[in-house]
Design a protein around this motif. Structure first.
Motif, PDB file in Angstrom:
ATOM      1  N   CYS A 183       0.826  -1.209   0.000  1.00  0.00           N
ATOM      2  CA  CYS A 183       0.000   0.000   0.000  1.00  0.00           C
ATOM      3  C   CYS A 183       0.862   1.261   0.000  1.00  0.00           C
ATOM      4  O   CYS A 183       1.821   1.369   0.772  1.00  0.00           O
ATOM      5  N   PHE A 184       0.518   2.196  -0.868  1.00  0.00           N
ATOM      6  CA  PHE A 184       1.128   3.531  -0.855  1.00  0.00           C
ATOM      7  C   PHE A 184       0.100   4.487  -0.276  1.00  0.00           C
ATOM      8  O   PHE A 184      -0.978   4.672  -0.839  1.00  0.00           O
ATOM      9  N   ARG A 185       0.444   5.072   0.873  1.00  0.00           N
ATOM     10  CA  ARG A 185      -0.466   6.033   1.488  1.00  0.00           C
ATOM     11  C   ARG A 185       0.340   7.172   2.101  1.00  0.00           C
ATOM     12  O   ARG A 185       0.816   7.069   3.240  1.00  0.00           O
ATOM     13  N   PRO A 186       0.531   8.248   1.361  1.00  0.00           N
ATOM     14  CA  PRO A 186       1.253   9.394   1.930  1.00  0.00           C
ATOM     15  C   PRO A 186       0.376  10.113   2.945  1.00  0.00           C
ATOM     16  O   PRO A 186      -0.857  10.060   2.870  1.00  0.00           O
ATOM     17  N   ASN A 187       1.011  10.794   3.901  1.00  0.00           N
ATOM     18  CA  ASN A 187       0.212  11.497   4.914  1.00  0.00           C
ATOM     19  C   ASN A 187      -0.139  12.917   4.495  1.00  0.00           C
ATOM     20  O   ASN A 187      -0.735  13.670   5.263  1.00  0.00           O
ATOM     21  N   ALA A 188       0.240  13.306   3.259  1.00  0.00           N
ATOM     22  CA  ALA A 188      -0.124  14.615   2.712  1.00  0.00           C
ATOM     23  C   ALA A 188      -0.083  14.510   1.196  1.00  0.00           C
ATOM     24  O   ALA A 188       0.557  13.608   0.636  1.00  0.00           O
ATOM     25  N   THR A 189      -0.763  15.421   0.520  1.00  0.00           N
ATOM     26  CA  THR A 189      -0.809  15.361  -0.942  1.00  0.00           C
ATOM     27  C   THR A 189       0.372  16.059  -1.596  1.00  0.00           C
ATOM     28  O   THR A 189       0.648  15.823  -2.774  1.00  0.00           O
ATOM     29  N   GLU A 190       1.071  16.921  -0.868  1.00  0.00           N
ATOM     30  CA  GLU A 190       2.216  17.628  -1.441  1.00  0.00           C
ATOM     31  C   GLU A 190       3.504  17.104  -0.814  1.00  0.00           C
ATOM     32  O   GLU A 190       3.678  17.134   0.410  1.00  0.00           O
ATOM     33  N   PRO A 191       4.425  16.594  -1.630  1.00  0.00           N
ATOM     34  CA  PRO A 191       5.681  16.068  -1.080  1.00  0.00           C
ATOM     35  C   PRO A 191       6.617  17.186  -0.642  1.00  0.00           C
ATOM     36  O   PRO A 191       6.469  18.343  -1.038  1.00  0.00           O
ATOM     37  N   LYS A 192       7.595  16.817   0.158  1.00  0.00           N
ATOM     38  CA  LYS A 192       8.597  17.764   0.640  1.00  0.00           C
ATOM     39  C   LYS A 192       9.774  17.801  -0.328  1.00  0.00           C
ATOM     40  O   LYS A 192      10.307  16.762  -0.723  1.00  0.00           O
ATOM     41  N   THR A 193      10.186  19.005  -0.704  1.00  0.00           N
ATOM     42  CA  THR A 193      11.302  19.167  -1.634  1.00  0.00           C
ATOM     43  C   THR A 193      12.628  18.953  -0.919  1.00  0.00           C
ATOM     44  O   THR A 193      12.852  19.462   0.187  1.00  0.00           O
ATOM     45  N   MET A 194      13.516  18.208  -1.552  1.00  0.00           N
ATOM     46  CA  MET A 194      14.867  18.025  -1.042  1.00  0.00           C
ATOM     47  C   MET A 194      15.753  19.115  -1.655  1.00  0.00           C
ATOM     48  O   MET A 194      15.778  19.301  -2.872  1.00  0.00           O
ATOM     49  N   ILE A 195      16.464  19.841  -0.817  1.00  0.00           N
ATOM     50  CA  ILE A 195      17.233  21.005  -1.242  1.00  0.00           C
ATOM     51  C   ILE A 195      18.621  20.588  -1.727  1.00  0.00           C
ATOM     52  O   ILE A 195      19.298  19.768  -1.091  1.00  0.00           O
ATOM     53  N   VAL A 196      19.037  21.148  -2.863  1.00  0.00           N
ATOM     54  CA  VAL A 196      20.385  20.914  -3.370  1.00  0.00           C
ATOM     55  C   VAL A 196      21.382  21.621  -2.456  1.00  0.00           C
ATOM     56  O   VAL A 196      21.339  22.840  -2.293  1.00  0.00           O
ATOM     57  N   GLN A 197      22.273  20.854  -1.846  1.00  0.00           N
ATOM     58  CA  GLN A 197      23.265  21.437  -0.943  1.00  0.00           C
ATOM     59  C   GLN A 197      24.476  21.972  -1.692  1.00  0.00           C
ATOM     60  O   GLN A 197      25.059  22.986  -1.312  1.00  0.00           O
ATOM     61  N   SER A 198      24.863  21.275  -2.750  1.00  0.00           N
ATOM     62  CA  SER A 198      26.003  21.719  -3.551  1.00  0.00           C
ATOM     63  C   SER A 198      25.863  21.157  -4.954  1.00  0.00           C
ATOM     64  O   SER A 198      25.109  20.210  -5.187  1.00  0.00           O
ATOM     65  N   ALA A 199      26.590  21.765  -5.888  1.00  0.00           N
ATOM     66  CA  ALA A 199      26.550  21.309  -7.277  1.00  0.00           C
ATOM     67  C   ALA A 199      27.880  21.609  -7.946  1.00  0.00           C
ATOM     68  O   ALA A 199      28.583  22.558  -7.569  1.00  0.00           O
ATOM     69  N   TYR A 200      28.235  20.796  -8.921  1.00  0.00           N
ATOM     70  CA  TYR A 200      29.451  21.021  -9.695  1.00  0.00           C
ATOM     71  C   TYR A 200      29.242  20.435 -11.085  1.00  0.00           C
ATOM     72  O   TYR A 200      28.253  19.729 -11.337  1.00  0.00           O
ATOM     73  N   ILE A 201      30.149  20.718 -12.008  1.00  0.00           N
ATOM     74  CA  ILE A 201      29.936  20.344 -13.401  1.00  0.00           C
ATOM     75  C   ILE A 201      31.153  19.618 -13.967  1.00  0.00           C
ATOM     76  O   ILE A 201      32.250  19.675 -13.412  1.00  0.00           O
ATOM     77  N   VAL A 202      30.918  18.926 -15.078  1.00  0.00           N
ATOM     78  CA  VAL A 202      31.969  18.309 -15.889  1.00  0.00           C
ATOM     79  C   VAL A 202      31.741  18.766 -17.324  1.00  0.00           C
ATOM     80  O   VAL A 202      30.626  18.663 -17.838  1.00  0.00           O
ATOM     81  N   GLN A 203      32.778  19.277 -17.961  1.00  0.00           N
ATOM     82  CA  GLN A 203      32.682  19.710 -19.351  1.00  0.00           C
ATOM     83  C   GLN A 203      33.760  19.010 -20.167  1.00  0.00           C
ATOM     84  O   GLN A 203      34.956  19.208 -19.940  1.00  0.00           O
ATOM     85  N   GLY A 204      33.329  18.166 -21.097  1.00  0.00           N
ATOM     86  CA  GLY A 204      34.268  17.444 -21.940  1.00  0.00           C
ATOM     87  C   GLY A 204      33.753  17.343 -23.358  1.00  0.00           C
ATOM     88  O   GLY A 204      32.613  17.720 -23.656  1.00  0.00           O
ATOM     89  N   GLU A 205      34.576  16.800 -24.235  1.00  0.00           N
ATOM     90  CA  GLU A 205      34.197  16.663 -25.637  1.00  0.00           C
ATOM     91  C   GLU A 205      33.136  15.584 -25.842  1.00  0.00           C
ATOM     92  O   GLU A 205      32.331  15.670 -26.759  1.00  0.00           O
ATOM     93  N   LEU A 206      33.138  14.564 -24.979  1.00  0.00           N
ATOM     94  CA  LEU A 206      32.235  13.436 -25.175  1.00  0.00           C
ATOM     95  C   LEU A 206      30.997  13.502 -24.296  1.00  0.00           C
ATOM     96  O   LEU A 206      29.922  13.061 -24.706  1.00  0.00           O
ATOM     97  N   VAL A 207      31.138  14.006 -23.090  1.00  0.00           N
ATOM     98  CA  VAL A 207      29.998  14.062 -22.181  1.00  0.00           C
ATOM     99  C   VAL A 207      30.114  15.291 -21.289  1.00  0.00           C
ATOM    100  O   VAL A 207      31.211  15.688 -20.881  1.00  0.00           O
ATOM    101  N   GLN A 208      28.960  15.901 -21.033  1.00  0.00           N
ATOM    102  CA  GLN A 208      28.858  17.010 -20.086  1.00  0.00           C
ATOM    103  C   GLN A 208      27.946  16.564 -18.950  1.00  0.00           C
ATOM    104  O   GLN A 208      26.968  15.843 -19.176  1.00  0.00           O
TER     105      GLN A 208
END
Length: 697
Positions: A332-357
């Motif tokens: 059974c899936f039964r949430p206790n509210a209709t709106e979920p809680k957002t998980m906050i991004v604590q940090s972010a970083y990037i990769v930039q290359g010729e084959l994949v970003q």
């Protein structure tokens, strides 16, 4: 049939029967039956008990079962292509994984509704099947690879590359990859291997250098407890193209010397909005929230606002004494509210290359990577969730939600077992008036491979493909949400007898990693995109590896570096669903062999202007054996189709019966003509045909 009648007493008659007998008797009542052509999902046993949680329960096991099927099909194909003289012995080894996969289809197995120790047993059975199939694979390679007398060394599967763990590529300086394509058409794939070092020489089957990129292993990956004992610091990334159908392609990898210009270290997230793009797709991220804000199909200049977030519902904590106290659990899936809680991004970083970003996002107990490969028409989203925090004594159900500007009017679409697409309507049931008591769980549907929404105004379709079965919905217009992980502290009292609380290798909570694939296109063009990606996800190329002592020239001289199992290409809309050796009798002459061939037209009628047309297939397409005859069977290959006599039912018409524009053909016994040819086969949209073929090597 046993018939018992009481001589004295109540006058009750007891009739022993079977489902077949019961159905036969019902059919012969000669009455008119009501028909049902709508879905049974989502179903509920009471107002607050929707059985939609098991669509996601035990996501790691669900992913393992999906991956195991990929390996099983490769194993069955190579067992057949190898055409072994001791076929009964190899087929018995294939049977180990077949049986493990069969048990895993139990309604309390892949569904995730078993106790933890039982789930562990299912996984162990699958792992044993892998090892058994590895033996069959190596026997096949010893027949397919040698040009002369020398046999290749045994190769191994590396099944933990998703967490950057593979002993062979981490430990040895020279490695050979044999990549097998289980599809009936040429296939491309991106390879990511855990390595140490930053400079390599990577060569294709022709001896040409393959461009590559080296990316550091993330700290989030290094924290996964199942990586214990591995020490890879980087990942080697490159693309393979044109892998032959049912074929092998060799890749040679060795540590190199010189500059490390292909090494792309992590970079800080820019102070302005960041866009990663190739020739086909662009994705823009907000510099403040570090979340995606826009997606564009550059080929047709189709742009939509897009926001993706990891969120979670709190599972309802109840004692199940009444319906209103029903707890969220394995079923059974039964949430206790209709709106979920957002998980906050604590940090972010990037990769930039010729084959994949890449854009990496880090959350308190989760992480994500958005990847855009060179020339890809889709965006890969790798999510890693866990261990889910339960320090607040609350169970959590984690979702990945995609918010767009599309106005889908409460309508969304999911697949049925990777085949037909089903239209879903929010808060609606076709055959009765619905009183919706669970606005989230009551709109969840099983998503085996894809879910999408459409908006005719901008002529846009946004599709998300999955790498395993998940629960999903469009709870509000413009949204798609998919549940990726669940950890709950209460049982829902439907038979499991324990909470769905997977604790993982270190006892702190299971970490699960998976992928979504995002496609934005016009409504007309989207079917071809998601059909091809979905098929590739279902039958991905499989990598086998070995370390070597000889040099590259010796290997390329001694062994075939490209092998194709087909001599004739299949139509683009046809898939080889099954190629499986029928175990021969040890006393049967080796020249008399049989196999099951199951072909699938994987487009629906009217779905694509070209791909939805009937397809013509030549059964004599295999390169390593000659087909001398064939007969069409029922889907399970246990009865000749010509002998099938279905019961005819009188059904009250509903008024919206589908029109089938094609006439199904039954192929009885197919024999060689005077030129040694078999009649060609016609496959109509969504049609599956099963044959038993006779062949010799």
């Amino acid at each position: 049939m046993l018939f018992l009648q009481q001589q004295n007493g109540s006058g009750v008659n007891l009739l022993y029967s079977t489902p077949s007998c019961y159905t036969f008797q019902q059919n012969h009542l000669n009455q008119i039956w009501n028909g049902k052509d709508d879905d049974f999902f989502p179903y509920a046993s009471s107002a607050h008990t929707f059985w939609t949680g098991y669509f996601t329960s035990r996501p790691a096991l669900k992913g393992y079962v999906r991956q195991s099927n990929n390996y099983l099909q490769v194993c069955k194909q190579l067992d057949t292509i190898g055409n072994f003289e001791t076929g009964w012995m190899t087929s018995s080894q294939v049977e180990v994984l077949k049986e493990a996969m069969g048990v895993a289809q139990h309604h309390d197995a892949v569904s995730g509704t078993e106790k933890q120790h039982v789930a562990n047993d299912y996984a162990e059975r699958l792992a044993n099947g892998y090892k058994s199939c590895e033996n069959v694979t190596n026997m096949a390679l010893k027949r397919l690879l040698p040009r002369f007398q020398q046999e290749p060394p045994n190769l191994q599967f590396c099944t933990l590359t998703n967490i950057s763990k593979c002993e062979i590529t981490e430990k040895y300086d020279k490695v050979v990859l044999e990549v097998y394509n289980p599809l009936g058409v040429d296939s491309d794939t991106w390879v990511r291997l855990p390595v140490n070092g930053t400079v390599f020489d990577v060569f294709s089957f022709t001896g040409d250098a393959i461009p590559y990129q080296v990316i550091p292993v993330t700290s989030e990956t290094k924290k996964i407890p199942e990586r214990k004992g591995t020490y890879a610091q980087n990942e080697l990334v490159f693309q393979l193209t044109g892998i032959s159908p049912l074929g092998l392609q060799t890749v040679w990898i060795q540590k190199g010397k010189g500059d490390n210009s292909s090494y792309t270290p992590f970079k800080a997230f820019p102070s302005a909005d960041f866009t990663m793009q190739n020739k086909l797709v662009s994705l823009t991220f907000d510099h403040i929230t570090k979340q995606v804000k826009e997606m564009e199909n550059l080929q047709i200049s189709l742009k939509i606002p897009l926001n993706q977030r990891l969120m979670h519902y709190f599972g309802f904590s109840g004692n199940n004494s009444k319906d209103e106290f029903r707890a969220s659990g394995a079923y059974c899936f039964r949430p206790n509210a209709t709106e979920p809680k957002t998980m906050i991004v604590q940090s972010a970083y990037i990769v930039q290359g010729e084959l994949v970003q890449e854009v990496h996002q880090v959350f308190p107990w989760a992480s994500q990577v958005f990847r855009l490969y060179k020339d890809a028409n889709n965006v890969e989203v790798e999510w890693t969730v866990g261990p889910i925090d339960i320090s607040d004594k609350s169970g959590k159900e984690v979702i990945s939600r995609y918010d767009t500007s599309l106005q889908n009017g409460g309508v969304f679409y999911t697949d049925a077992n990777g085949r037909e697409i089903q239209e879903r309507k929010r808060n609606y049931r076709k055959t009765w008036n619905l009183n919706q008591t669970e606005p989230v769980a009551g709109n969840y549907y099983p998503v085996n491979s894809r879910i999408f929404i459409r908006d005719p105004a901008p002529d846009a379709q946004f599709t998300v493909l999955t790498d395993r079965s998940q629960g999903g919905s469009s709870v509000n217009d413009g949204q798609i949400e998919l549940m990726v992980h669940r950890r709950l502290l209460h049982d829902d009292s439907f038979g499991v007898g324990e909470p769905l609380n997977e604790t993982g290798a270190d006892g702190k909570g299971l970490v699960v990693r998976g992928k979504h694939y995002l496609v934005l296109d016009t409504i007309k063009n989207s079917a071809r995109q998601h059909r091809l990606i979905g098929l590739w996800l279902y039958r991905q190329p499989v990598i086998m590896l070995t370390n070597v002592s000889m040099d590259r020239e010796q290997w390329y001289t001694q062994f075939n570096t490209q092998v194709s199992g087909l001599s004739t290409l299949l139509p683009e809309n046809v898939h080889i669903l099954t190629l499986e050796m029928i175990p021969p009798n040890p006393l049967t002459p080796i020249s008399l062999r049989q196999a099951i061939v199951r072909l699938e037209h994987f487009y629906e009628n009217g779905e694509d202007q070209e791909m939805s047309k009937p397809a013509i297939v030549d059964l004599q397409m295999f390169a390593f054996f000659n087909i001398t005859g064939a007969v069409e069977m029922t889907l399970g290959a246990n009865m000749m189709l010509k002998d099938l006599n279905r019961l005819q039912w009188r059904v009250m018409p509903s008024g919206d019966e589908p029109t089938i524009p094609y006439e199904r053909q039954i192929y009885r016994e197919l024999k060689l003509d005077s030129k040694g040819k078999l009649p060609q086969i016609t496959l109509n949209p969504m049609e599956i045909k099963t044959f038993i073929i006779d062949f010799n090597g």
